[in-house]
Motif scaffolding. Structure first.
Motif, PDB file in Angstrom:
ATOM      1  N   TYR A  86       0.835  -1.204   0.000  1.00 22.18           N
ATOM      2  CA  TYR A  86       0.000   0.000   0.000  1.00 22.18           C
ATOM      3  C   TYR A  86       0.871   1.255   0.000  1.00 22.18           C
ATOM      4  CZ  TYR A  86      -3.273   3.535   1.687  1.00 22.18           C
ATOM      5  OH  TYR A  86      -4.019   4.676   1.829  1.00 22.18           O
ATOM      6  N   ARG A  87       1.891   1.248   0.839  1.00 25.84           N
ATOM      7  CA  ARG A  87       2.751   2.428   0.961  1.00 25.84           C
ATOM      8  C   ARG A  87       3.620   2.653  -0.270  1.00 25.84           C
ATOM      9  NH1 ARG A  87       5.215   1.640   7.082  1.00 25.84           N
ATOM     10  NH2 ARG A  87       3.335   2.215   8.270  1.00 25.84           N
ATOM     11  N   THR A  88       4.107   1.572  -0.879  1.00 31.17           N
ATOM     12  CA  THR A  88       5.087   1.721  -1.959  1.00 31.17           C
ATOM     13  C   THR A  88       4.473   1.687  -3.354  1.00 31.17           C
ATOM     14  OG1 THR A  88       5.518  -0.667  -1.955  1.00 31.17           O
ATOM     15  CG2 THR A  88       6.920   0.719  -0.550  1.00 31.17           C
ATOM     16  N   ALA A  89       3.405   0.912  -3.532  1.00 34.30           N
ATOM     17  CA  ALA A  89       2.852   0.732  -4.871  1.00 34.30           C
ATOM     18  C   ALA A  89       1.549   1.479  -5.110  1.00 34.30           C
ATOM     19  CB  ALA A  89       2.623  -0.761  -5.136  1.00 34.30           C
ATOM     20  N   ILE A  90       0.801   1.758  -4.055  1.00 37.84           N
ATOM     21  CA  ILE A  90      -0.518   2.383  -4.212  1.00 37.84           C
ATOM     22  C   ILE A  90      -0.489   3.858  -3.831  1.00 37.84           C
ATOM     23  CG2 ILE A  90      -2.922   2.340  -3.429  1.00 37.84           C
ATOM     24  CD1 ILE A  90      -2.545  -0.686  -2.921  1.00 37.84           C
ATOM     25  N   LEU A  91      -0.027   4.138  -2.622  1.00 31.82           N
ATOM     26  CA  LEU A  91      -0.151   5.488  -2.071  1.00 31.82           C
ATOM     27  C   LEU A  91       0.606   6.552  -2.866  1.00 31.82           C
ATOM     28  CD1 LEU A  91      -1.772   6.631   0.240  1.00 31.82           C
ATOM     29  CD2 LEU A  91       0.244   6.436   1.708  1.00 31.82           C
ATOM     30  N   PRO A  92       1.829   6.311  -3.329  1.00 29.71           N
ATOM     31  CA  PRO A  92       2.530   7.384  -4.052  1.00 29.71           C
ATOM     32  C   PRO A  92       1.765   7.883  -5.279  1.00 29.71           C
ATOM     33  CG  PRO A  92       4.077   5.680  -3.394  1.00 29.71           C
ATOM     34  CD  PRO A  92       2.712   5.145  -3.115  1.00 29.71           C
ATOM     35  N   THR A  93       1.338   6.961  -6.134  1.00 31.85           N
ATOM     36  CA  THR A  93       0.581   7.374  -7.322  1.00 31.85           C
ATOM     37  C   THR A  93      -0.758   7.973  -6.931  1.00 31.85           C
ATOM     38  OG1 THR A  93       1.627   5.639  -8.637  1.00 31.85           O
ATOM     39  CG2 THR A  93      -0.409   6.584  -9.503  1.00 31.85           C
TER      40      THR A  93
END
Length: 749
Positions: free
Chosen positions: A540-547
């Protein structure tokens, strides 16, 4: 002319513009004189704007509190007696309940001050004053050419500085909130009371009558109220709980009208509405309607069905999960109604038509207008397309993955987990502090937790999470589980998860935390629940939240510009800011409605309707024997209307979540009811308001008094209140006439 200059001129033109659509709007009390007073008085208000909101003298605002963090309450006596909804006080009522003392089922009434029960952590917040501080907050911040995240950081710094300066040397608190998507900013100075005690609550068979069957529906027969009391220190100021504290003396309390309501009567709702998105674009509406709501509805539907089964099988589990179930069910049904309403209004198409008008306006203007607005909507469309999968993945994490309580609990231990990973040994003191904090949270968690029930929920939700999340955004760990258990299925994995994890019991969790503190980090790192939570949260933090954050930041910037453009495009229209849990006033009138072809709903319900719905085989429609006896004997006291007791009524006020518990006030400033819901046909009003369909549902104050006095025998509480306007009293409350208290004769219970 620059965009900022245009907005400055707009502030002046708003003073002479026409009103929004009938009864739509959640208005800032500070601006009632300029924007609403004349219209409100034309519709039946007998007060002035100064009598509603004043910082120099007691006014209606001084009887309104934010109850806890998400509801509203009103002060109804000069001894700090506070009225709110039963569902707003539900968590507190539950906290005092047990199988032996089941106040949820039986109700609770403090017959003496010593029986009023403290509620640690519960607060009541008054608004002392509010102020437009847009200039101070935006000082030094470029209007363009700055990243949204950087702008927000500067806004936050300036807002904190403004808030701190406003309360320096006082006992008050303060915060700043954005309005119109960040085009304006307002300061709110507050006084927060910490000693709030439970005084009375009806049994759930009254306070939740109709249950989930009737939730978000009309006709309604729910006695949705509870009573608390604010206590203060010897100086009448906020103080932590102490047996020595005294009942709070308010600047104003609401007199209570016994005169009732009729169609067309003026009504106001004064409270703290939570969130609305009235200026959302068609792409935002489509995201809610076709993507987010359907996913969340399906997930909660599965969880609620499992919880319902277990709660019916065990009183202990029923009490443990009562508040959690009610919270889950509330928005589950709201989202269903919201989607129905949006479909009926053809909301996406209507928004598209408005956007087409905006686009024509933008392209037909001068170079400055074209530069500011012509490319706005196409860019918004692109950003919504970019974020769509990430929004869905985010919803599946929050609703499905973290809807499993074991996963959510493991996530709450993430601070401890992260101190044991990464190759750098955390200082012993830092680790000990994190462990101690985790233990404190564990006590609260396990009080209302059943591992067997949660295991059944996990078997429902984890497959939904794995299958519903876009494949590119699903953790590799979860993909591996799918392969590993492809033959035996998710039930087999879930059974092993709950059998092997030590985080399913309080004793096991404490043992794990103690081992971590003693230098054995693998106790937590190798726990299967922690491994699952860590994989989900890491992805969630690395693949979802940034974008997601980049796209939503850009949408926020574009949305702010769009709202600014709408206000320039429609200078004749009065705009109100979206709700954001700040004090607002909505006004309308008592009215029935037609929910469908050939169907007509009246404006009120009565005790007779409760007896018509009574069904001892259905927990939603159980009727207490005492209530049935009062009805049989027509022992209604002074609270009767046309041979029965009025229970609820509806009006056209614009409300949302957070307005629960809000006072509904007549044109003379008297309390006539307590807002507790909206009709199902009107739940889309958070996004699109329809005056023909939207109704707020109100508990008639006469039913509250009837239950307190005749049903509970707590007439001492009624004696505290200022009752006015009884049909046979010949008195009424007006701005220039002192309120006369109505003497009510009562039989002893």
């Amino acid at each position: 002319m620059t965009l900022r200059s245009r907005l400055a001129l707009l502030a002046l033109t708003l003073l002479t513009t026409f009103s929004a659509r009938a009864d739509e709007g959640m208005w800032l009390p500070l601006l009632l004189k300029q924007l609403n007073e004349a219209d409100m008085q034309k519709k039946g208000l007998k007060l002035t704007a100064e009598q509603i909101y004043s910082i120099n003298q007691g006014s209606l605002k001084d009887a309104i509190v934010q109850f806890g963090g998400g509801c509203t309450g009103e002060i109804i006596s000069d001894q700090g007696l506070l009225l709110t909804n039963h569902h707003c006080g539900y968590g507190q009522i539950q906290s005092h309940s047990s199988v032996e003392n089941d106040y949820l089922t039986k109700g609770y009434w403090a017959m003496t001050p010593g029986q009023e029960l403290p509620n640690p952590g519960l607060t009541a917040t008054f608004i002392v004053r509010m102020e437009d501080v847009t200039g101070q907050v935006l000082a030094g911040i470029p209007a363009t050419g700055i990243a949204e995240a950087q702008r927000e950081q500067l806004v936050l710094q300036n807002s904190q500085r403004v808030a701190q300066a406003a309360v320096q040397g006082t006992g008050y608190q303060a915060f700043v909130r954005p309005m119109f998507n960040g085009n304006e900013y307002y300061l709110f100075v507050t006084e927060v009371f910490q000693d709030i005690r439970l005084v009375g609550a009806p049994p759930s068979s009254i306070g939740k009558f109709g249950g989930d069957t009737d939730n978000w529906a009309w006709p309604r027969h729910t006695g949705d109220f509870s009573l608390f009391r604010i206590y203060a220190g010897p100086d009448n100021k906020p103080a932590p709980y102490s047996p020595a504290n005294k009942p709070f003396k308010p600047r104003h309390h609401l007199p209570i009208s016994l005169a009732g309501v009729q169609p067309g009567d003026f009504t106001m709702v004064f409270g703290f509405p939570g969130r609305t998105n009235e200026y959302l674009t068609s792409w935002g509406v489509d995201e809610v309607y076709s993507l987010s709501n359907p996913a969340k509805i399906a997930i909660r539907d599965a969880k609620l069905k499992q919880l319902d089964t277990d709660m019916k099988a065990s009183d202990k589990i029923r009490i443990q999960y009562a508040a959690k179930y009610a919270s889950l069910a509330n928005y589950w049904k709201k989202w269903i109604g919201e989607n129905r309403g949006l479909r009926k209004l053809d909301a996406v198409r209507v928004k598209q038509e408005r956007e087409a008008e905006f686009q024509r306006w933008a392209e037909s203007g001068d170079a400055a207008r074209r530069a500011a607005f012509a490319g706005l909507l196409p860019e918004l469309k692109q950003q919504y397309a970019t974020v769509r999968d990430y929004t869905l993945a985010r919803d599946y994490v929050s609703e499905a993955a973290l809807g499993v309580e074991l996963v959510a609990y493991a996530n709450s231990l993430m601070a401890v987990y992260e101190l044991t990973t990464g190759g750098i040994k955390a200082p012993a003191a830092e680790l000990a502090a994190a462990v101690e904090k985790a233990k404190n949270g564990s006590v609260r968690f396990f009080k209302n937790y059943s591992a067997p029930t949660d295991q059944k929920v996990a078997a429902q939700l984890l497959p939904l999470y794995a299958n519903g999340t876009p494949a590119a955004l699903l953790p590799a760990y979860v993909k591996q589980l799918q392969k590993q258990y492809a033959t035996t299925g998710w039930n087999a994995y879930v059974a092993q998860l709950y059998a092997k994890s030590r985080l399913t019991t309080e004793a096991g969790a404490y043992a794990v935390l103690d081992e971590v503190a003693a230098g054995k980090p693998d106790a937590l790192r190798q726990d299967p629940a922690m491994q699952l939570a860590a994989a989900i949260v890491s992805t969630y933090r690395t693949a979802i939240l940034p974008t997601y954050n980049v796209a939503t930041d850009q949408i926020a910037l574009l949305q702010r510009t769009y709202v600014a453009g709408l206000r320039l495009q429609q200078p004749e229209r009065k705009f109100y800011p979206d709700a954001n849990s700040t004090l607002r006033l909505a006004y309308g009138q008592v009215a029935g409605y037609e929910p469908a072809d050939g169907v007509q709903y009246d404006f009120y319900t009565t005790l007779d309707g409760i007896m018509e719905k009574a069904d001892p085989t259905n927990p939603d429609f159980e009727v207490p024997a005492r209530l049935a006896e009062l009805h049989k004997n027509k022992d209604y006291g002074p609270y009767a209307y046309k041979g029965s007791v009025p229970v609820c009524f509806i009006a056209t006020n614009h409300t949302t979540g957070g307005n629960s518990g809000s006072p509904v006030i007549n044109g003379r400033g008297e309390l006539i009811g307590t807002n507790f819901d909206r009709n199902w046909e009107g739940t889309m009003s958070d996004i699109m308001f329809d005056p023909d369909r939207v109704r707020n549902i109100t508990l008639d104050v006469r039913y509250m008094l009837f239950v307190v006095d005749k049903f509970a025998g707590a007439g001492h509480l009624v004696k505290e209140m200022t009752l006015v306007g009884a049909p046979d009293s010949g008195t009424e409350a007006t701005p220039d006439k002192k309120l006369k208290k109505v003497k009510v004769k009562r039989k002893k219970a």
